[in-house]
Write a protein that holds these residues in place. Structure first.
Motif, PDB file in Angstrom:
ATOM      1  N   GLY A  48     -23.637 -18.141 -21.094  1.00  0.00           N
ATOM      2  CA  GLY A  48     -24.366 -19.441 -21.493  1.00  0.00           C
ATOM      3  C   GLY A  48     -23.567 -20.557 -21.815  1.00  0.00           C
ATOM      4  O   GLY A  48     -23.942 -21.803 -22.332  1.00  0.00           O
ATOM      5  N   THR A  49     -22.234 -20.447 -21.950  1.00  0.00           N
ATOM      6  CA  THR A  49     -21.154 -21.441 -22.155  1.00  0.00           C
ATOM      7  C   THR A  49     -20.850 -22.071 -20.703  1.00  0.00           C
ATOM      8  O   THR A  49     -20.243 -21.359 -19.991  1.00  0.00           O
ATOM      9  CB  THR A  49     -20.248 -20.925 -22.885  1.00  0.00           C
ATOM     10  OG1 THR A  49     -20.718 -20.552 -24.234  1.00  0.00           O
ATOM     11  CG2 THR A  49     -18.826 -22.093 -23.430  1.00  0.00           C
ATOM     12  N   CYS A  50     -20.645 -23.401 -20.763  1.00  0.00           N
ATOM     13  CA  CYS A  50     -20.159 -24.255 -19.630  1.00  0.00           C
ATOM     14  C   CYS A  50     -19.109 -25.013 -19.973  1.00  0.00           C
ATOM     15  O   CYS A  50     -18.978 -25.683 -21.082  1.00  0.00           O
ATOM     16  CB  CYS A  50     -21.236 -25.172 -19.133  1.00  0.00           C
ATOM     17  SG  CYS A  50     -22.860 -24.060 -18.552  1.00  0.00           S
ATOM     18  N   MET A  51     -18.133 -25.404 -19.082  1.00  0.00           N
ATOM     19  CA  MET A  51     -17.097 -26.278 -18.962  1.00  0.00           C
ATOM     20  C   MET A  51     -17.596 -27.509 -18.605  1.00  0.00           C
ATOM     21  O   MET A  51     -18.106 -27.531 -17.570  1.00  0.00           O
ATOM     22  CB  MET A  51     -16.034 -25.569 -18.158  1.00  0.00           C
ATOM     23  CG  MET A  51     -15.387 -24.300 -18.633  1.00  0.00           C
ATOM     24  SD  MET A  51     -14.134 -23.810 -17.380  1.00  0.00           S
ATOM     25  CE  MET A  51     -13.437 -22.568 -18.435  1.00  0.00           C
ATOM     26  N   THR A  52     -17.273 -28.620 -19.267  1.00  0.00           N
ATOM     27  CA  THR A  52     -17.639 -29.827 -19.059  1.00  0.00           C
ATOM     28  C   THR A  52     -16.631 -30.793 -19.282  1.00  0.00           C
ATOM     29  O   THR A  52     -15.655 -30.603 -19.988  1.00  0.00           O
ATOM     30  CB  THR A  52     -18.998 -30.421 -19.455  1.00  0.00           C
ATOM     31  OG1 THR A  52     -18.551 -31.071 -20.914  1.00  0.00           O
ATOM     32  CG2 THR A  52     -20.181 -29.452 -19.795  1.00  0.00           C
ATOM     33  N   SER A  53     -16.728 -32.096 -18.395  1.00  0.00           N
ATOM     34  CA  SER A  53     -15.671 -33.103 -18.726  1.00  0.00           C
ATOM     35  C   SER A  53     -15.570 -33.465 -20.136  1.00  0.00           C
ATOM     36  O   SER A  53     -14.454 -34.143 -20.693  1.00  0.00           O
ATOM     37  CB  SER A  53     -15.814 -34.401 -17.803  1.00  0.00           C
ATOM     38  OG  SER A  53     -17.292 -34.567 -17.764  1.00  0.00           O
ATOM     39  N   ASN A  54     -16.515 -33.186 -20.958  1.00  0.00           N
ATOM     40  CA  ASN A  54     -16.442 -33.547 -22.296  1.00  0.00           C
ATOM     41  C   ASN A  54     -16.211 -32.343 -23.294  1.00  0.00           C
ATOM     42  O   ASN A  54     -16.734 -32.468 -24.463  1.00  0.00           O
ATOM     43  CB  ASN A  54     -17.775 -34.381 -22.790  1.00  0.00           C
ATOM     44  CG  ASN A  54     -17.976 -35.573 -21.906  1.00  0.00           C
ATOM     45  OD1 ASN A  54     -17.065 -36.477 -21.957  1.00  0.00           O
ATOM     46  ND2 ASN A  54     -19.027 -35.770 -21.181  1.00  0.00           N
ATOM     47  N   LEU A 107     -19.954 -26.841 -23.367  1.00  0.00           N
ATOM     48  CA  LEU A 107     -21.317 -26.994 -24.007  1.00  0.00           C
ATOM     49  C   LEU A 107     -22.161 -25.617 -23.885  1.00  0.00           C
ATOM     50  O   LEU A 107     -22.088 -24.806 -22.832  1.00  0.00           O
ATOM     51  CB  LEU A 107     -22.034 -27.898 -22.700  1.00  0.00           C
ATOM     52  CG  LEU A 107     -23.376 -28.513 -23.062  1.00  0.00           C
ATOM     53  CD1 LEU A 107     -23.604 -29.821 -22.603  1.00  0.00           C
ATOM     54  CD2 LEU A 107     -24.301 -27.448 -22.215  1.00  0.00           C
ATOM     55  N   VAL A 108     -22.527 -25.314 -25.015  1.00  0.00           N
ATOM     56  CA  VAL A 108     -23.308 -24.016 -24.973  1.00  0.00           C
ATOM     57  C   VAL A 108     -24.713 -24.259 -24.848  1.00  0.00           C
ATOM     58  O   VAL A 108     -25.395 -24.448 -25.626  1.00  0.00           O
ATOM     59  CB  VAL A 108     -22.924 -23.322 -26.642  1.00  0.00           C
ATOM     60  CG1 VAL A 108     -23.804 -22.064 -26.370  1.00  0.00           C
ATOM     61  CG2 VAL A 108     -21.534 -23.156 -26.736  1.00  0.00           C
ATOM     62  N   VAL A 109     -24.966 -23.943 -23.824  1.00  0.00           N
ATOM     63  CA  VAL A 109     -26.228 -24.668 -22.953  1.00  0.00           C
ATOM     64  C   VAL A 109     -27.521 -23.704 -23.693  1.00  0.00           C
ATOM     65  O   VAL A 109     -28.387 -24.203 -23.738  1.00  0.00           O
ATOM     66  CB  VAL A 109     -26.416 -24.597 -21.590  1.00  0.00           C
ATOM     67  CG1 VAL A 109     -26.629 -23.036 -20.822  1.00  0.00           C
ATOM     68  CG2 VAL A 109     -27.542 -25.474 -20.936  1.00  0.00           C
TER      69      VAL A 109
END
Ligand SMILES: N#Cc1ccc(CCNc2nc3cc4nc(N)[nH]c(=O)c4cc3[nH]2)cc1
Ligand SMILES: [Zn+2]
Length: 374
Positions: free
Chosen positions: A279-285, A288-290
Motif C-alpha cells: 500500500g505504498t505509492c510513489m508520487t511526484s510529491n 504516499l502510504v495510501v
C-alpha cells in the motif's frame, strides 16, 4: 549478427547521461529505461496487456526461481518464456548468482560452482556457470546474465579480489557454454565492491571477453548511497561507450536519476512492485502510504500529476479500502501506478537528456519529491 546492439544517440551536456536505444530479437527500447521485475514469469498482479499499456518494453525474470518452479524443461516445452507467459516484448533473465547468495543458506562456493540448499524445501542443489547458461537457453531470454558471485557488503579486500577473479573465470565459462549466441545476448557482470582497483580488474577482464553489454553488480546490497555513486563514477568509464550498461537492483526514483547521470542505461528493481503490495505509492510529491487512515475520505487520485488510468479513475479512499480488505484489485492499482510512475520518470529523464538539462531536472524532481540534494 550480434543479437543485442546499442545505439548511442547523444550525451547530456550537463551530466554524463546518455540517450540510447537497445535492439533485441523482441523489439527495441530507448534508454535510460526501467525494467519491471517478473521473477516467477509474472510481474506480480500485472497482465502482459497492463505492461504494454504502460509502455514497458523489457521485463526481468529469474533463472534460480524458474529452475526451482516450474523447472526449465516445462518452459522449454512451452516454446520458451515468451510463449509460456504470453509476453512478446524483451526479457532479461538474471543468472541466479544473487538469488543463491541472498535466499539460501548452507552455501559452499567452489571453483566449479555453488552448492546450496533449495530455499523452498531444503534439498541440496548445485548451480554452475554451465547450468545457469543451460537454464537461460531453455528460457530463451533475449538478454542472459553471466553467473557471478555478488559478495556481501562490506567485504574484505582479499576476499573481494579472489571473488572477482573467480567471477571472471566463470564469465569465460559462460561464454563457452552459451550455445545460442545468434539469438541471445549474454551480459558480463562487473564486480569488485567499493574497491576501485578491483572494479578496474573486473571491468578489464570482462571487456576483453567482448560481451554485447555489461551489468554493474555488487551494488544495492546495503552500501550507503554515496558509495554506490562513487563506484559508478569510477566504473562506468571503464565500460565501452557503444554497449549498454545495466545497474542491477536499483529502483528508487533518486537512484535512477543519479545512475543515469553517471552513464547507466538500464535499471531493474522489485521496489515499485513490492511496496505497492503493502500500500505504498510513489508520487511526484514523494511516497504516499495510501493505507493510512488519513486517506479514508480522500477522493483525490494517488498523484494529481499522474496521467495513468489508475489516477484518472480511482481515488485514494477506494484504493485504501481495497488494500485494507486485502483485495487483489487494490494491489493491481498500486502496482500499475508505481510502475507507470517509474517508466514515466525515465521518459522525463530521456527528454531532459535530449534537451541537455538533466542536471536541472534532477534539482526540480528532488525538490518536489522531498529529497535532499546529495
Ligand atoms: N523492496 C525492495 C528491494 C529489494 C531488494 C533490493 C536490492 C536489490 N539489489 C540487487 N539486486 C541484485 C541482483 C544481482 N544479480 C546478479 N547476478 N549479480 C549481482 O551482483 C546483483 C546485485 C544486485 N543487487 C532493493 C529493493
Ligand atoms: Zn498514476
Amino acid at each position: 549478427m550480434n543479437p543485442i546492439t546499442y545505439e548511442l544517440i547523444k550525451t547530456d551536456k550537463q551530466t554524463g547521461a546518455r540517450l540510447g536505444r537497445v535492439h533485441t530479437p523482441h523489439g527495441s527500447f530507448d534508454t535510460p529505461t526501467f525494467m519491471p521485475v517478473g521473477t516467477l514469469a509474472t510481474v506480480k498482479t500485472m497482465s502482459p496487456e497492463d505492461l504494454q499499456s504502460m509502455q514497458a518494453n523489457i521485463i526481468l525474470s529469474n533463472t534460480y526461481h524458474l529452475w526451482l518452479r516450474p523447472g526449465e524443461d516445462i518452459i522449454r516445452e512451452a516454446g520458451g518464456l515468451h510463449k509460456f507467459m504470453n509476453w512478446d516484448g524483451a526479457i532479461l533473465t538474471d543468472s541466479g548468482g544473487f538469488q543463491v547468495f541472498s535466499l539460501s543458506d548452507m552455501r559452499e562456493i567452489k571453483e566449479e560452482g555453488v552448492h546450496f540448499r533449495n530455499h523452498l524445501n531444503g534439498e541440496k542443489l548445485f548451480l554452475s556457470p554451465e547450468k545457469a547458461m543451460d537454464i537461460q537457453n531453455a528460457l530463451g531470454s533475449d538478454i542472459m546474465m553471466a553467473f557471478d558471485e555478488c559478495p556481501p557488503y562490506p567485504a574484505e579486500y582479499n576476499y573481494m579480489k579472489a571473488s572477482v577473479e573467480r567471477t571472471s573465470r566463470w564469465a569465460e565459462r559462460c561464454l563457452q557454454a552459451h550455445n545460442r549466441p545468434y539469438d541471445q545476448g549474454l551480459f558480463g557482470i562487473v564486480q569488485g565492491g567499493e574497491y576501485e582497483a578491483l572494479r578496474k580488474q573486473s571491468a578489464e577482464d570482462l571487456v576483453s571477453l567482448d560481451f554485447p553489454g555489461y551489468a554493474i553488480g555488487g551494488l544495492s546490497v546495503g552500501e550507503p548511497k554515496h558509495i554506490m555513486n562513487q563506484v559508478l563514477e569510477f566504473t562506468t568509464p571503464l565500460l565501452p561507450s557503444h554497449k549498454p550498461r545495466y545497474l542491477m537492483g536499483v529502483g528508487s526514483p533518486d537512484a535512477l536519476i543519479d545512475g543515469a547521470i553517471r552513464g547507466i542505461d538500464m535499471f531493474d528493481c522489485v521496489l515499485p512492485t513490492r511496496i505497492a503490495r503493502n500500500g505504498t505509492c510513489m508520487t511526484s510529491n514523494g511516497r504516499l502510504v495510501v493505507r493510512n487512515a488519513k486517506y479514508a475520505r480522500d477522493f483525490n487520485p494517488i498523484d494529481e500529476n499522474c496521467s495513468c488510468h489508475v489516477c484518472k479513475n480511482y481515488s485514494r479512499a477506494y484504493i485504501r479500502h481495497l488494500i485494507k480488505c486485502n483485495e487483489t484489485f487494490g494491489f493491481r492499482l498500486t502496482t500499475y501506478h508505481n510502475l507507470h510512475f517509474l517508466l514515466k520518470l525515465m521518459e522525463q529523464v530521456r527528454t531532459a537528456i535530449k534537451e541537455d538539462r538533466l542536471g536541472d531536472f534532477k534539482e526540480s524532481f528532488f525538490e518536489q519529491y522531498g529529497l535532499n540534494k546529495a
